[in-house]
Design an enzyme around this catalytic site. Sequence first.
Site, PDB file in Angstrom:
ATOM      1  CG  MET A   1      -1.928  -1.172   1.137  1.00 20.12           C
ATOM      2  SD  MET A   1      -3.518  -0.836   1.900  1.00 20.12           S
ATOM      3  CE  MET A   1      -3.009  -0.494   3.551  1.00 20.12           C
TER       4      MET A   1
ATOM      5  CG  HIS B   1       7.054  -2.122   2.016  1.00 14.77           C
ATOM      6  ND1 HIS B   1       7.007  -1.022   2.825  1.00 14.77           N
ATOM      7  CD2 HIS B   1       5.833  -2.701   2.102  1.00 14.77           C
ATOM      8  CE1 HIS B   1       5.810  -0.926   3.371  1.00 14.77           C
ATOM      9  NE2 HIS B   1       5.076  -1.929   2.963  1.00 14.77           N
TER      10      HIS B   1
HETATM   11  O1  PAF Z   1      -0.058  -5.784   3.571  1.00 18.47           O
HETATM   12  C1  PAF Z   1      -0.495  -4.841   2.892  1.00 18.47           C
HETATM   13  O2  PAF Z   1       0.162  -3.821   2.675  1.00 18.47           O
HETATM   14  C2  PAF Z   1      -1.888  -4.938   2.306  1.00 18.47           C
HETATM   15  O3  PAF Z   1      -2.774  -5.540   3.181  1.00 18.47           O
HETATM   16  C3  PAF Z   1      -1.931  -5.619   0.918  1.00 18.47           C
HETATM   17  C4  PAF Z   1      -1.511  -7.070   1.005  1.00 18.47           C
HETATM   18  C5  PAF Z   1      -1.019  -4.866  -0.028  1.00 18.47           C
HETATM   19  C6  PAF Z   1      -3.351  -5.558   0.349  1.00 18.47           C
HETATM   20  O4  PAF Z   1      -3.799  -4.254   0.191  1.00 18.47           O
END
Ligand code: PAF
Length: 286
Positions: free
Chosen positions: A30, A37
């Site tokens: 997100m 990430h």
């Molecule tokens: O973990 C996240 O950032 C969100 O829940 C995801 C998996 C991108 C779904 O919107």
Amino acid sequence: MQIANSREELAQITQQWSDEKLEWAFVPTMGALHQGHLTLVKEALKHYPRVIVSVFVNPTQFDRADDLDKYPRRPKEDAEMLRKAGAHALFLPSVEVMYPNGTNEDRMPDLAGLDTKYEGAARPGHFDGVVQIVRRLVQAVDPKAMFMGQKDAQQVAILKRAALQEFWSVEIQVVPTVREASGLAMSSRNGQLSPQGVDIAATISMVLAKAEKEWKAGGRPRTIEEKGKKTLLSAGFKPEYFDFIDSVTFEPLPDVPESEQHVEKPLIVTVAWLEGVRLIDNWPLY
Ligand code: PAF
């Protein structure tokens, strides 16, 4: 790095990879990216010749409108971080692209109650929204594998179950939680803590590590849980839960020592509040 805003642009990119016989892995996010990430991207790059990341703030997984409004959005910085990390493509769709016919029509798989406990109880409807968007993203991106963080253990358990139930043709790879040197699990929420709060927050991982030791030394889950919550309380937290569970079903472990357990993948899950910030962490025992 290529950027796709529409499904058509996305399809052009993946068609080209397919023509070149290159497999691709997918990292859904997100945005407001941090080291956690980027570790998923790096891990995906080790195993696949092409990696695509999505940045989409999914409205259907927020139970409060003000939370959705406040969610940080910085697509330019995200794109730059991803380019530097070596991602090959970024899918950056709008709400209209992901939900052309609105958000209400999707059916849900049988999640066997997994979606109503712990984080599901704290945020009703949250996991329905997660399943809905990840299903749509997986259909659009059609990757060989999807890389997700162990930090969101319940999300992982639910998506694995949904994938099995609905025969998603994607392998879900789980990457260990990335931690600060202090042991604090990386999260965008850490930024809401004071410098002193950041120091105190490191206690969570220490309590988890100690709980593992006690468990390995023959302790019983309920006793260790109580001790863990007390330690968090005396360090200044408001503990919400600190539980030994089965990481597949999210059911509590029976109150017997490790030597008598039959659960294959036990996990300690915890949420504790500090300075008004809800901190979440978990500790695999396998
Ligand atoms: O973990 C996240 O950032 C969100 O829940 C995801 C998996 C991108 C779904 O919107």
